[in-house]
Scaffold this motif. Structure first.
Motif, PDB file in Angstrom:
ATOM      1  N   HIS A 228       0.833  -1.213   0.000  1.00 19.58           N
ATOM      2  CA  HIS A 228       0.000   0.000   0.000  1.00 19.58           C
ATOM      3  C   HIS A 228       0.866   1.261   0.000  1.00 19.58           C
ATOM      4  CE1 HIS A 228      -3.323   2.696   0.908  1.00 19.58           C
ATOM      5  NE2 HIS A 228      -2.640   3.146   1.954  1.00 19.58           N
ATOM      6  N   ASN A 232       0.789   3.809  -3.053  1.00 24.78           N
ATOM      7  CA  ASN A 232       0.298   5.137  -2.674  1.00 24.78           C
ATOM      8  C   ASN A 232       1.322   6.226  -2.975  1.00 24.78           C
ATOM      9  OD1 ASN A 232      -1.821   6.739  -1.457  1.00 24.78           O
ATOM     10  ND2 ASN A 232      -0.454   7.021   0.285  1.00 24.78           N
ATOM     11  N   LEU A 240      -5.631   1.063  -3.398  1.00 24.41           N
ATOM     12  CA  LEU A 240      -6.943   0.725  -2.838  1.00 24.41           C
ATOM     13  C   LEU A 240      -7.064  -0.784  -2.635  1.00 24.41           C
ATOM     14  CD1 LEU A 240      -9.862   1.299  -2.028  1.00 24.41           C
ATOM     15  CD2 LEU A 240     -10.468   1.351  -4.450  1.00 24.41           C
ATOM     16  N   LYS A 270      -8.764   8.696   2.490  1.00 30.26           N
ATOM     17  CA  LYS A 270      -8.441   9.054   1.108  1.00 30.26           C
ATOM     18  C   LYS A 270      -9.124   8.118   0.108  1.00 30.26           C
ATOM     19  CE  LYS A 270      -4.445   9.442  -1.999  1.00 30.26           C
ATOM     20  NZ  LYS A 270      -2.969   9.322  -2.087  1.00 30.26           N
ATOM     21  N   TYR A 271      -9.307   6.869   0.494  1.00 30.95           N
ATOM     22  CA  TYR A 271      -9.869   5.877  -0.434  1.00 30.95           C
ATOM     23  C   TYR A 271     -11.307   5.506  -0.077  1.00 30.95           C
ATOM     24  CZ  TYR A 271      -5.091   5.388  -2.053  1.00 30.95           C
ATOM     25  OH  TYR A 271      -3.847   5.639  -2.587  1.00 30.95           O
TER      26      TYR A 271
END
Length: 415
Positions: A228, A232, A240, A270-271
């Motif tokens: 992640h 990211n 995600l 954020k997701y």
């Protein structure tokens, strides 16, 4: 260069005129110092706009018609153009067949022109496309030949990619040992070179998936976290997916409260969307041990949960475990009980309950039998445990000590 700028501006206001001007630039003789640079930019701009307009046949024709130009291009630039055009074709919906055809045609052209480097790159891409289209045998056949060839060249970066794809194929075939072996080789090569962040994140993601297959969700979570972070950092949408797997790992570890904490972090917010909402709902259903809510979630978020094979497999396993625990709790007080009564107590269709109970009996989760003639479950008492096995083991341990003692005495006597 002025014509190229004008063509790019026309693409915004009058796309057809812009496309026509780009085609003219591609086939027009230009001064030697800017010929390759301008034509490369024109080809890439044209390929991108055709892909965005979903003009698959025109894009396929473009890949074929520009091949005569490559004689005047450096090989590295040729490789960049061909691979970029095939990547652009992925922008077209349902274009897997088109991408495979473009790769196969380009590989045939590379063989004719003896362009080994580009061919190897395209074969790696083709193996990934075979994997995406569930053509696992073709993917493995292609990779086995390519792997031998690339090992001789000692191109470690490409070896990492090939072995990672091989690991993914074996995982799809549910051959976890072979998948782990391929991934170990890929990780070993990656550790000996500079590995691009995206590729390293893919390796971490695959490592987490394979650890989860072996029920090691804690280690899987650590790998998903690294993946992640990697995705990211470059704004890759697969961040995600890694976050979903992190939440799944926490749920499978019976730590739904940790899943809530992850969702409420800056990275989780954020997701925010249906994907994360689905995992949050699963965590809540698991926390309160509600089969009815679990079933409702599986229906409400079908695409989000069943669309990802990894999440679907583990969430279904969690549901089956919860169902078994509920059934055992319900039948525990009975020696004989009607199937309709069990179905009423648990709130599920009688056919589903019957199928699950028969599976549990075969798996020896409890002792019993189904009498479907009268629609009853007959539960047997647990058979008494024989002490013969424990006694036999103690006897063998004692005998082993006696034999060792006799051997030591015999050795001392000889000395």
């Amino acid at each position: 260069m002025e014509d190229l700028k004008r063509a790019k501006e026309l693409l915004k206001t009058d796309p057809e005129s812009g496309i026509s001007l780009l085609r003219t630039l591609i086939h027009t003789e230009l001064p030697e110092e800017e010929n390759a640079r301008v034509k490369e930019a024109a080809v890439l701009a044209l390929g991108e706009v055709l892909a965005k307009q979903h003009r698959a046949s025109d894009l396929a024709y473009l890949v074929e018609e520009i091949r005569p130009l490559f004689n005047a291009f450096p090989k590295a630039k040729t490789a960049k153009i061909v691979r970029s055009l095939i990547d652009y074709s992925s922008l077209i919906p349902d274009s897997l067949a088109l991408q495979i055809k473009l790769c196969e045609d380009s590989i045939a052209w590379c063989n004719e022109e003896k362009r080994a480097f580009l061919r190897q790159r395209l074969e790696t891409k083709l193996a990934q496309l075979y994997l995406d289209s569930n053509r696992y045998k073709e993917a493995l056949d292609s990779l086995s030949v390519l792997l031998k060839e690339v090992k001789k060249l000692d191109d470690k970066l490409q070896l990492v990619e090939i072995q990672l794809i091989e690991s993914k194929v074996y995982h799809k075939l549910e051959n976890v040992p072979r998948a782990k072996a391929a991934l170990t080789s890929s990780r070993s090569c990656a550790n000996s070179i500079y590995c691009p962040p995206i590729l390293q994140a893919e390796i971490d993601l695959m490592s987490g998936i394979l650890n989860c297959e072996e029920k090691d969700y804690r280690t899987g979570f650590s790998y998903f976290y690294e993946a992640h972070e990697g995705f990211n950092s470059v704004e890759d949408p697969r961040a995600l997916q890694a976050l979903k797997y992190m939440l799944m790992s926490k749920i499978m570890c019976n730590k739904p409260e940790d899943a809530y904490a992850l969702i409420n972090t800056k990275g989780g917010i954020k997701y925010t969307g249906r994907e994360i909402d689905a995992m949050k709902a699963v965590a809540h259903a698991h926390e309160i041990r509600s089969l009815h809510e679990f079933q409702a979630i599986l229906q409400s978020y079908r695409d989000e949960l069943e669309g990802d094979s990894v999440v679907n497999r583990h969430i279904q396993a969690l549901y089956d475990t919860m169902l078994e625990q509920h059934l055992i709790r319900i039948i525990e007080p009975f020696s004989k009980v009607e199937l309709s009564h069990i179905a009423e107590l648990i709130g599920l269709p009688e056919d589903s309950v019957t199928d699950k109970l028969s599976q549990m009996i075969l798996d020896k989760k409890f002792e019993g039998t189904l009498d479907q003639g009268i629609g009853c479950l007959i539960v047997y008492d647990d058979p008494p445990t024989s002490k013969l096995y424990d006694t036999s083991l103690k006897f063998l341990d004692t005998l082993n000590l006696v034999v060792d003692s006799l051997f030591e005495k015999a050795t001392q006597a000889k000395a």
